[in-house]
Motif scaffolding. Structure first.
Motif, mmCIF file in Angstrom:
data_model
loop_
_atom_site.group_PDB
_atom_site.id
_atom_site.type_symbol
_atom_site.label_atom_id
_atom_site.label_comp_id
_atom_site.label_asym_id
_atom_site.label_seq_id
_atom_site.Cartn_x
_atom_site.Cartn_y
_atom_site.Cartn_z
ATOM 1 N N ALA A 37 0.841 -1.199 0.000
ATOM 2 C CA ALA A 37 0.000 0.000 0.000
ATOM 3 C C ALA A 37 0.874 1.247 0.000
ATOM 4 O O ALA A 37 2.048 1.203 0.394
ATOM 5 C CB ALA A 37 -0.927 0.016 1.218
ATOM 6 N N VAL A 38 0.279 2.363 -0.434
ATOM 7 C CA VAL A 38 0.962 3.660 -0.453
ATOM 8 C C VAL A 38 0.080 4.675 0.268
ATOM 9 O O VAL A 38 -1.143 4.701 0.066
ATOM 10 C CB VAL A 38 1.226 4.140 -1.893
ATOM 11 N N LEU A 39 0.700 5.505 1.091
ATOM 12 C CA LEU A 39 -0.016 6.579 1.782
ATOM 13 C C LEU A 39 0.247 7.904 1.068
ATOM 14 O O LEU A 39 1.400 8.257 0.820
ATOM 15 C CB LEU A 39 0.442 6.692 3.236
ATOM 16 N N HIS A 40 -0.842 8.651 0.785
ATOM 17 C CA HIS A 40 -0.740 9.916 0.070
ATOM 18 C C HIS A 40 -1.327 11.051 0.905
ATOM 19 O O HIS A 40 -2.422 10.921 1.458
ATOM 20 C CB HIS A 40 -1.480 9.841 -1.269
ATOM 21 N N TYR A 41 -0.612 12.195 0.921
ATOM 22 C CA TYR A 41 -0.977 13.293 1.820
ATOM 23 C C TYR A 41 -1.383 14.581 1.113
ATOM 24 O O TYR A 41 -1.961 15.463 1.754
ATOM 25 C CB TYR A 41 0.186 13.585 2.770
ATOM 26 N N SER A 42 -1.071 14.734 -0.153
ATOM 27 C CA SER A 42 -1.434 15.959 -0.864
ATOM 28 C C SER A 42 -1.476 15.684 -2.358
ATOM 29 O O SER A 42 -0.909 14.700 -2.849
ATOM 30 C CB SER A 42 -0.440 17.086 -0.575
ATOM 31 N N ARG A 43 -2.151 16.577 -3.093
ATOM 32 C CA ARG A 43 -2.214 16.443 -4.543
ATOM 33 C C ARG A 43 -0.824 16.577 -5.165
ATOM 34 O O ARG A 43 -0.469 15.836 -6.079
ATOM 35 C CB ARG A 43 -3.158 17.512 -5.112
ATOM 36 N N ALA A 68 -5.251 4.172 -11.042
ATOM 37 C CA ALA A 68 -5.336 3.345 -9.841
ATOM 38 C C ALA A 68 -6.776 2.894 -9.616
ATOM 39 O O ALA A 68 -7.712 3.695 -9.754
ATOM 40 C CB ALA A 68 -4.840 4.122 -8.624
ATOM 41 N N THR A 69 -6.964 1.635 -9.281
ATOM 42 C CA THR A 69 -8.316 1.100 -9.084
ATOM 43 C C THR A 69 -8.617 0.795 -7.623
ATOM 44 O O THR A 69 -9.775 0.674 -7.244
ATOM 45 C CB THR A 69 -8.510 -0.177 -9.909
ATOM 46 N N LEU A 114 -4.962 10.038 -8.240
ATOM 47 C CA LEU A 114 -4.569 8.633 -8.404
ATOM 48 C C LEU A 114 -5.554 7.886 -9.299
ATOM 49 O O LEU A 114 -5.150 7.074 -10.138
ATOM 50 C CB LEU A 114 -4.471 7.985 -7.025
ATOM 51 N N ARG A 115 -6.837 8.161 -9.117
ATOM 52 C CA ARG A 115 -7.836 7.511 -9.983
ATOM 53 C C ARG A 115 -7.631 7.916 -11.433
ATOM 54 O O ARG A 115 -7.716 7.080 -12.344
ATOM 55 C CB ARG A 115 -9.246 7.875 -9.522
ATOM 56 N N ASP A 116 -7.371 9.198 -11.663
ATOM 57 C CA ASP A 116 -7.155 9.675 -13.031
ATOM 58 C C ASP A 116 -5.927 9.028 -13.664
ATOM 59 O O ASP A 116 -5.849 8.894 -14.894
ATOM 60 C CB ASP A 116 -6.985 11.201 -13.045
ATOM 61 N N ALA A 160 -1.016 -0.692 -9.077
ATOM 62 C CA ALA A 160 -1.831 -1.905 -8.965
ATOM 63 C C ALA A 160 -2.184 -2.238 -7.519
ATOM 64 O O ALA A 160 -3.024 -3.105 -7.272
ATOM 65 C CB ALA A 160 -1.094 -3.080 -9.604
ATOM 66 N N ILE A 161 -1.541 -1.545 -6.564
ATOM 67 C CA ILE A 161 -1.774 -1.856 -5.153
ATOM 68 C C ILE A 161 -2.649 -0.780 -4.512
ATOM 69 O O ILE A 161 -3.051 0.194 -5.150
ATOM 70 C CB ILE A 161 -0.434 -1.977 -4.385
ATOM 71 N N LEU A 162 -2.949 -0.963 -3.244
ATOM 72 C CA LEU A 162 -3.827 -0.060 -2.508
ATOM 73 C C LEU A 162 -3.216 1.334 -2.367
ATOM 74 O O LEU A 162 -2.063 1.480 -1.959
ATOM 75 C CB LEU A 162 -4.101 -0.641 -1.113
ATOM 76 N N GLN A 163 -3.997 2.355 -2.717
ATOM 77 C CA GLN A 163 -3.596 3.753 -2.555
ATOM 78 C C GLN A 163 -4.507 4.368 -1.494
ATOM 79 O O GLN A 163 -5.721 4.461 -1.694
ATOM 80 C CB GLN A 163 -3.742 4.523 -3.863
ATOM 81 N N CYS A 164 -3.938 4.806 -0.367
ATOM 82 C CA CYS A 164 -4.726 5.417 0.713
ATOM 83 C C CYS A 164 -4.493 6.919 0.698
ATOM 84 O O CYS A 164 -3.347 7.380 0.847
ATOM 85 C CB CYS A 164 -4.322 4.843 2.064
ATOM 86 N N SER A 165 -5.568 7.685 0.526
ATOM 87 C CA SER A 165 -5.462 9.133 0.364
ATOM 88 C C SER A 165 -6.114 9.866 1.521
ATOM 89 O O SER A 165 -7.123 9.432 2.062
ATOM 90 C CB SER A 165 -6.135 9.571 -0.941
#
Length: 245
Positions: A175-181, A221-222, A216-218, A202-207
């Motif tokens: 998984a990846v943790l995201h904090y800003s655009r 990322a699914t 990420l969706r654009d 391909a893995i979990l993206q936590c925003s």
């Protein structure tokens, strides 16, 4: 399970410690780099309060003469993390909005309504060079005078650390943790440059918020999760629920 943390230094170390305490492996890949900026010191300026939307705005600022003169003023912080940074900097009267820029604006308005803050007193906004929202303009439309001082900027990091790129290539990161655009965009560009964009997405993206998730969706990322509120506690809760249901 391994989690990639894109949060900038030095806050990423606190995040890593929390994740390790929960039993996760951690890969640090800060996607933005902090740079302090010199602040204009107007000794004749008189403010009613300070407003801050990021703890980074206070890093190094308290060491400047202008910073010392502000410590007696009330400070409005966007959330508890920023509020704690303000307290460490020496501010005694700290009001946490416990939310986003809208919540901070409402906290200021509430103090005016309670006659604890004069609307005629200018507000000093300590801010970064890149702002997602025009808080100063928002308050200005409500009759406030806001003086913005840019105290820092965050510079995108072009490359992923080797541990991160190798981890994506070997499918060792979950998984990846995201904090800003901005950091999400930098992450995508760095992953693309390293040739691991497909495995990274391909893995979990936590925003931390919907605007971050949209980047990420654009990009394709699914598996994108959004924290229930725009703070790290909620972000880590979303991660934990997803990886350890």
């Amino acid at each position: 399970m391994a989690v990639l943390v894109t949060r900038p230094r030095p806050d990423n170390e606190a995040t890593a410690a929390t994740l390790r305490a929960r039993g996760f492996e951690v890969v640090l890949a800060p996607m933005l780099r902090f740079e302090a900026l010199a602040v204009q010191d107007d000794v004749d300026a008189r403010y009613g309060a300070v407003i801050v939307t990021s703890a980074n705005a206070l890093r190094g600022f308290e060491q400047q003469p202008a910073g010392q003169r502000l410590l007696d003023l009330p400070l409005f912080a966007v959330g508890e993390h920023t509020a704690n940074a303000a307290r460490r900097a020496g501010f005694d009267r700290v009001i946490s909005a416990n939310g986003d820029a809208t919540a901070l604006r409402e906290a200021v308005l509430a103090r005016v309504k309670a006659k604890e803050l004069k609307k005629t007193s200018p507000l000093l906004y300590l801010a970064g060079a890149d702002r997602a929202r025009d808080l100063a303009g928002d308050l200005g439309e409500r009759g406030f005078t806001v003086v913005t001082q840019t105290t820092y900027r965050m510079v995108p990091v072009a490359d992923l650390p080797r541990e991160a790129s190798d981890g994506f290539a070997a499918h060792r990161i979950d998984a990846v943790l995201h904090y800003s655009r901005r950091s999400a965009r930098a992450f995508l560009e760095a992953a693309r440059a390293a040739g691991v964009e497909i495995s990274a997405l391909a893995i979990l993206q936590c925003s931390i918020s919907d605007p971050v998730a949209s980047i990420l969706r654009d990009a394709g990322a699914t598996q994108v999760l959004v924290a229930r509120s725009p703070d790290e506690n909620a972000l880590l809760e979303a991660l934990t629920r997803a990886l350890r249901p």
